[in-house]
Design an enzyme around this catalytic site. Structure first.
Site, short mmCIF file in Angstrom:
data_model
loop_
_atom_site.label_atom_id
_atom_site.label_comp_id
_atom_site.label_asym_id
_atom_site.label_seq_id
_atom_site.Cartn_x
_atom_site.Cartn_y
_atom_site.Cartn_z
CE LYS A 83 -8.27 -2.56 21.74
NZ LYS A 83 -7.57 -3.28 20.69
N GLY A 183 -8.96 -4.33 0.79
CA GLY A 183 -8.30 -3.36 1.66
C GLY A 183 -6.79 -3.44 1.49
N GLY A 185 -4.46 -1.43 2.72
CA GLY A 185 -3.86 -0.50 3.68
C GLY A 185 -2.53 -1.04 4.15
CE LYS A 186 -1.50 1.14 9.86
NZ LYS A 186 -2.75 1.90 9.59
CB VAL A 187 -2.55 -5.50 7.26
CG1 VAL A 187 -2.38 -7.01 7.26
CG2 VAL A 187 -2.38 -4.95 8.67
N GLY A 188 -2.76 -4.96 4.18
CA GLY A 188 -3.09 -5.49 2.85
C GLY A 188 -1.91 -5.39 1.88
#
Ligand SMILES: NC(=O)c1ccc[n+]([C@@H]2O[C@H](COP(=O)([O-])OP(=O)(O)OC[C@H]3O[C@@H](n4cnc5c(N)ncnc54)[C@H](O)[C@@H]3O)[C@@H](O)[C@H]2O)c1
Length: 360
Positions: A83, A183, A185-188
């Site tokens: 990372k 949430g 968002g993009k994934v939710g």
């Protein structure tokens, strides 16, 4: 925190390599952490964040790169864990020169580390970094990249949740279950669609009014509640944390009514030991880094030349991996989070060892 592992220093982290990179003119200050290359080149995103201090940046990169080694190992990838962090406010200092300077440092590692997007870095940034290095994934579709990784992240979370449902209720489906998604968002959003197609009832919450508008317009059957506290205290069978880390903590776990926790958020366990509290309450926790690996599977696929169907097939296997972890947890009498770590360590040791067989 020490970087070098030694038997005398149990607090040390055991990373293979930690590289500090600086380019004064562009303002770049980055740290690249490589935890392990036992399974292959280290892969993990670049976090661009205004850390309060260099110590905080270092602590984060050490922690995140170790986490990636475990995630990549259990995702079945031939990739190690790494990372990077760029220290600074991306709104203030992100520039073409800074990103390209960073790309040159990534290139200098000659393929020991592949980067990707993380908090504060986007697909467009990866395209800029790629002007200086080949060792970058998460690129735009126009450049042969995988595009939005939340598609397979959500698919993988759904697969992990199916395995958890099977473990608890006997069948690998969420049909007829009430699932709380915190949430949108993009994934939710993608996860909600998978759950509804599977016949689940979805109850959801988000702090962003736009996300709520989206769900009202797209899936009017989803029940909305005021906040996460209301969601977890409600009568849900499954809780899917899909917002920020630390969702499972000393305040939430004692009042959680769900029998299963499976969601996309990273670092859901607020502190060591909370997995035991979940297990003692009879709540099955599908480890976050196992079920949310679809995103890294999606971007890792770019290294071979991106093929969505192949990547989706790999992300579908999150179902099998989650089943195996839950079975191992039962067999060994440990929480699933501990079983997952054991399985990841086993793969790193058993497959990593094969490199000692000399070839030419
Ligand atoms: N996108 C990926 O491919 C991916 C991969 C692995 C892990 N994750 C993790 O999954 C989580 C979600 O990722 P994402 O890409 O959907 O992020 P996102 O920023 O698109 O969505 C997060 C959503 O959570 C909402 N939110 C924030 N605080 C909240 C709160 N207190 N209560 C309710 N809602 C709240 C936000 O308004 C937003 O809609 C993150 O923790 C991320 O690190 C994402």
């Amino acid at each position: 925190m020490g970087v070098f592992a030694s038997t005398d220093d149990p607090g040390s982290t055991g990373h293979e390599q930690v590289v500090f990179c600086q380019d004064k003119q562009s303002g770049l200050k980055a740290i690249i952490g490589i935890y392990s290359t036992a399974l292959g080149p280290a892969l993990g995103g670049t976090r661009f964040y205004p850390y309060a201090s260099e110590e905080d940046a270092l602590a984060d990169v050490l922690d995140l790169s170790r986490g990636m080694a475990y995630k990549n190992a259990l995702a079945g990838l031939d990739l190690g864990g790494g990372k990077a962090v760029i220290w600074g406010d991306p709104e203030q200092i992100k520039s073409e020169a800074l990103l390209r300077a960073y790309g040159r440092f990534v290139e200098s590692l000659a393929g020991r580390y592949y980067t990707a997007c993380d908090v504060g870095t986007y697909v467009a940034d990866m395209d800029v970094i790629a002007r200086e290095t080949k060792y970058v994934t998460g690129r735009s579709v126009e450049h042969g990249g995988a595009g939005d990784s939340s598609i397979l992240t959500a698919w993988g979370v759904f697969q992990g949740m199916r395995a958890a449902a099977e473990h608890v209720w006997g069948t690998p489906t969420l049909s007829g279950r009430r699932v709380g998604v915190a949430g949108l968002g993009k994934v939710g959003k993608y996860l909600t669609a998978h759950l509804l197609s599977d016949g689940a009832e979805v109850v959801a919450t988000d702090v962003n009014p736009k996300a709520l508008e989206w769900v009202r317009a797209t899936h009017p059957q989803v029940e909305l509640v005021d906040d996460t506290a209301a969601l977890i205290a409600s009568d849900v069978d499954v809780y899917a944390p899909c917002a920020l880390g630390g969702a499972l903590n000393d305040d939430t776990v004692p009042v959680l009514r769900a029998k299963v926790v499976a969601g996309a958020a990273n670092n859901q366990l607020a502190h060591p030991g909370i997995e035991k509290v979940l297990a003692d309450r009879g709540i099955l926790y599908a480890p976050d880094y196992v079920v949310n690996a679809g995103g890294v599977i999606q971007v890792a696929d770019e290294i071979e030349g991106f093929n969505f169907d192949r990547a989706k097939l790999r992300a579908t296997r999150i179902y099998d991996t989650t089943r195996e972890i839950l079975r191992l947890a039962d067999d060994e009498g440990v929480p699933p989070a501990v079983a997952a770590d054991r399985l990841a360590e086993r793969r790193m040791a058993e497959v990593g060892r094969l490199r000692t067989i000399h070839l030419r």
